[in-house]
Design a protein around this motif. Structure first.
Motif, mmCIF file in Angstrom:
data_model
loop_
_atom_site.group_PDB
_atom_site.id
_atom_site.type_symbol
_atom_site.label_atom_id
_atom_site.label_comp_id
_atom_site.label_asym_id
_atom_site.label_seq_id
_atom_site.Cartn_x
_atom_site.Cartn_y
_atom_site.Cartn_z
ATOM 1 N N GLU A 81 1.844 -3.014 6.065
ATOM 2 C CA GLU A 81 2.760 -2.416 4.961
ATOM 3 C C GLU A 81 3.252 -3.201 4.011
ATOM 4 N N LEU A 82 3.187 -2.737 2.714
ATOM 5 C CA LEU A 82 3.224 -3.786 1.437
ATOM 6 C C LEU A 82 4.328 -3.562 0.551
ATOM 7 N N SER A 83 5.055 -2.618 0.834
ATOM 8 C CA SER A 83 6.341 -1.998 -0.133
ATOM 9 C C SER A 83 7.089 -3.184 -0.349
ATOM 10 N N ALA A 84 7.512 -3.860 0.714
ATOM 11 C CA ALA A 84 8.596 -5.217 0.546
ATOM 12 C C ALA A 84 7.927 -6.234 0.033
ATOM 13 N N LEU A 85 6.674 -6.312 0.054
ATOM 14 C CA LEU A 85 6.043 -7.620 -0.500
ATOM 15 C C LEU A 85 5.990 -7.615 -2.024
ATOM 16 N N LEU A 118 -8.508 -0.152 8.430
ATOM 17 C CA LEU A 118 -7.399 -0.783 7.912
ATOM 18 C C LEU A 118 -6.818 0.140 6.856
ATOM 19 N N VAL A 119 -5.330 0.181 7.195
ATOM 20 C CA VAL A 119 -4.432 0.922 6.256
ATOM 21 C C VAL A 119 -3.470 0.072 5.451
ATOM 22 N N LEU A 120 -3.862 0.109 4.210
ATOM 23 C CA LEU A 120 -2.984 -0.764 3.267
ATOM 24 C C LEU A 120 -1.917 0.089 2.667
ATOM 25 N N ASP A 121 -0.846 0.101 3.084
ATOM 26 C CA ASP A 121 0.162 1.344 2.542
ATOM 27 C C ASP A 121 1.081 0.756 1.341
ATOM 28 N N THR A 122 1.104 1.576 0.236
ATOM 29 C CA THR A 122 2.127 1.110 -0.750
ATOM 30 C C THR A 122 1.491 -0.129 -1.765
ATOM 31 N N CYS A 123 0.568 0.057 -2.419
ATOM 32 C CA CYS A 123 -0.240 -1.082 -3.124
ATOM 33 C C CYS A 123 -0.067 -1.155 -4.586
ATOM 34 N N THR A 149 -2.901 3.549 0.376
ATOM 35 C CA THR A 149 -1.974 4.626 -0.374
ATOM 36 C C THR A 149 -1.412 3.942 -1.544
ATOM 37 N N SER A 150 -1.408 4.424 -2.782
ATOM 38 C CA SER A 150 -0.924 3.764 -3.887
ATOM 39 C C SER A 150 -0.805 4.766 -5.097
#
Length: 699
Positions: A81-85, A118-123, A149-150
């Motif tokens: 989960e990348l939304s907060a990064l 590998l699921v990369l969410d909010t990129c 997801t982007s």
């Protein structure tokens, strides 16, 4: 598979996915066509990107597909989960942690050769960092599939882009026939969410047209529909539709992405206007949190003269009722990205955000300080877990300190205070990144710099870079000596002793540990525990195992009566087991290892767990139980230490490993050894711990 597997002491692999995919918070409605298309795309393409505007449901679709297809991926499903990064420099480390890899360089090895998703969410805010990293992973892992997801594609060769459209809006009439039930998905979503806030609500012949028109006004965007449905708690359906008619009469509801984005922002803005003034203010202020928060944090950070602390709880409950904030636990809250972005924009418009961000930073410093005070106490593990849960908030606070004028020294103070969570969790790569950044930002000889220097040196030693640690230690010693900081001087000397040990410099290590002992005498218990087991490791490795046992006993005596403390005890027991090994006291070594394996599992220290499993594998080899030893060595290779070199970076331990592995290979043959080794790699961590602690204790 031969009968030895079924009759042996080790368990069968559970087959359970260790993906850690979050449970769905609410029912999943429709999307059958998209799920089928996504499934076909994942079969045919190694990189699939779901694109679309915020609130259209990209994350829900990706997670549902991952849940449904988890069994098809023998290597597991991993969600990042990348939304907060916000810092692309932390992307590789974040992915490494999510997949359980020792470091970014070892991610391909951790993903292995098995089929893995590998699921990369909010990129979308990290596309520049994501694209080259994904390209490299796909090149190095032939069986890997990546689902992204982007709001925009990564623009990589072979990328299959699937736009996620809003839900179909047309309502189904009684008697209509449809092949996949997709025609009424927007209406179905509204009906389900409306029934959650107004028990008994249903779409009937009398209200179907009104519901369909409302969903059409909202362009079928799931988040907009859900926000509207919540309003039924206070506004009847017909009035709700009238409000939307007025709101949207000026909008072009065509199919363009721009129009849909405008629709969502207008809906969010409408929800904002329907909030009370103080609710709007709290919404804006809560946007300072990255990831989640609890009520106490919200009160401390968001309250001031305009927003009383006592009223924050009531206002927060109102935002939960309006679906602006989601409750994810008994006292844990989070905002969806789109709503958080809106709140952040509003915050910048209505007030100076710096005091709020300072309070957020101070909240994180206080949590870190309390965790530090509890380190190596009975409550220490709970505080480490708490800081792990606040990782996104801690990163946001560090970013603020490094980006705002006059805050860098405070950022150094925060980075230094995070030492317990970095040490207990073996999060050396991230520790090194932040410590290096604060050292570059604060070159002045302030007291905090000495602590940052020895910590950065310790991290390098743990990563196998002891020579790089030496100049940092030299500066730390100089600063501590100049400031008269006896304990700081002792910590730096202790770090020098560890670095010299791994470099094979026996005399230098002995002298440094002696200096550290004099400086730390009477100091904090945690410092002395670390000193004793690090000194014990040095003695065990350099021909004095009896003295090493005495050092371990000193560490354990310091922890007597500290119920619930595991990390310090586990490392003291590991060093004791190593001393027993060098004394050829194999039974004592095995008993001690079984105790520390369980402790390392409890604290989730991958360096400790790997080291203990490795040594227990050697014990099996010495006992000529080569099959069990191969299983343990395979497990140690799957749950590796968070350093770029194995065996704690110690050349002598590496040599031992090579010799004992050669014995097992000669006894079993390469094919049988490889079969047992692979079995250790596929066992779940709890299964291998049970095998090590319980099954091997038998005959």
């Amino acid at each position: 598979m031969d009968g030895a597997w079924r009759d042996g002491p080790w368990p069968e692999p559970s087959g359970r996915s260790e993906s850690g995919l979050p449970a769905e918070a609410s029912s999943f409605v429709g999307r059958s066509r998209e799920l089928a298309e996504l499934g076909r795309a994942l079969e045919r393409s190694r990189l699939v990107t779901l694109t679309g505007p915020g609130g259209v449901g990209k994350t829900r679709l990706a997670l549902r597909a991952a849940h449904e297809r988890a069994g098809l991926f023998s290597g597991g499903v991993r969600l990042v989960e990348l939304s907060a990064l916000r810092d692309g420099a932390l992307l590789a480390e974040t992915i490494a942690e999510a997949v359980g890899a020792p470091s970014p360089a070892r991610v391909p090895a951790r993903l292995g050769t098995g089929r893995c998703l590998l699921v990369l969410d909010t990129c979308e805010h990290l596309v520049g960092a994501c694209a080259p990293l994904v390209r490299d992973l796909l090149r190095r892992c032939p069986a890997l599939r990546v689902l992204v997801t982007s709001r925009q594609p990564l623009d990589l060769d072979g990328e299959r882009v699937l736009p996620v459209r809003p839900l179909p809006v047309a309502a189904r009439r009684d008697g209509d026939r449809g092949g996949d039930g997709g025609d009424g998905e927007a209406v179905a979503l509204f009906a389900e969410r409306a029934a959650e806030v107004v028990p008994g609500f249903a779409v009937t012949a009398a209200n179907r047209d009104a519901v369909a028109l409302l969903c059409r006004r909202l362009d079928g965007i799931p988040l907009a529909i859900e926000l509207a449905a919540v309003r039924l708690r206070s506004i009847p359906l017909e009035r709700l539709l009238n409000h939307l008619d007025i709101l949207f009469w000026m909008l072009d509801n065509g199919p363009s992405e721009l129009a849909r984005h405008q629709t969502l922002r207008t809906t969010v803005g409408w929800s904002h206007e329907l909030c009370a003034p103080l609710e709007r203010l709290l919404w804006a202020r809560l946007s300072v949190f990255a990831g989640g928060f609890d009520l106490a944090m919200a009160e401390r950070v968001c309250a001031d003269d305009r927003l009383g602390r006592v009223g924050v709880g009531t206002l927060l409950h109102g935002l939960v009722d309006k679906s602006i904030v989601q409750r994810t636990g008994p006292d844990r809250y989070v905002m969806l990205d789109t709503l958080r972005e809106y709140g952040a924009a509003w915050l910048d418009a209505v007030e100076d955000a710096r005091p709020l961000r300072v309070r957020h930073r101070d909240c994180m410093i206080d949590l870190a300080a309390r965790a530090g005070a509890a380190w190596l106490t009975g409550g220490g593990l709970g505080w480490v877990r708490r800081l792990e849960a606040e990782r996104d908030n801690l990163r946001a606070a560090l970013e603020f300190c490094l980006g705002a004028a006059g805050e860098a020294r405070t950022g150094m103070r925060l980075a230094v205070a995070l030492w317990p969570v970095w040490a207990c969790g073996s999060r050396f790569a991230e520790a090194r990144l932040w410590l290096d950044r604060v050292l570059a930002a604060v070159p002045a000889p302030v007291p905090e710099r000495a602590a940052a220097l020895w910590q950065a040196a310790h991290v390098r030693t743990c990563q196998g870079d002891s020579p790089e640690a030496l100049p940092l230690i030299a500066e730390a010693l100089k600063l501590a000596d100049r400031a008269g900081d006896r304990h700081g001087y002792g910590r730096a000397q202790r770090t020098l002793g560890a670095a010299a040990t791994f470099m094979g410099d026996r005399d230098r290590a002995a002298a440094a540990f002696a200096e550290a002992r004099r400086a730390l005498e009477g100091g904090p218990r945690a410092d002395l525990v670390l000193l004793h087991f690090l000194s014990g490791f040095h003695l065990a490795r350099h021909g004095a195992p009896r003295r090493a046992l005495a050092e371990c006993d000193r560490a354990l005596r310091l922890l007597e009566g500290v119920a619930g403390e595991c990390w310090g005890r586990a490392w003291a027991l590991y060093v004791r087991a190593l001393a027993h090994w060098f004394l050829d006291e194999i039974d004592d070594c095995a008993r001690t290892l079984r105790a520390c394996v369980a402790m390392f599992r409890r604290v989730e220290d991958p360096v400790g767990l790997t080291s203990a499993l490795e040594l227990l594998g050697w014990v099996c080899a010495r006992r000529r139980r080569y099959e069990e030893g191969a299983v343990l060595l395979g497990a140690a290779s799957r749950y590796p230490d968070k350093v770029p070199v194995p065996r704690l970076g110690d050349p002598a331990l590496e040599d031992l490993h090579t010799r004992l592995e050669a014995q097992a290979l000669a006894a079993l043959g390469r094919e049988r050894y490889g079969e047992h080794h692979r079995r250790g790699r596929v066992l779940a961590v709890d299964e291998i711990v049970r095998f090590a602690c319980d099954d091997l204790a038998g005959p």
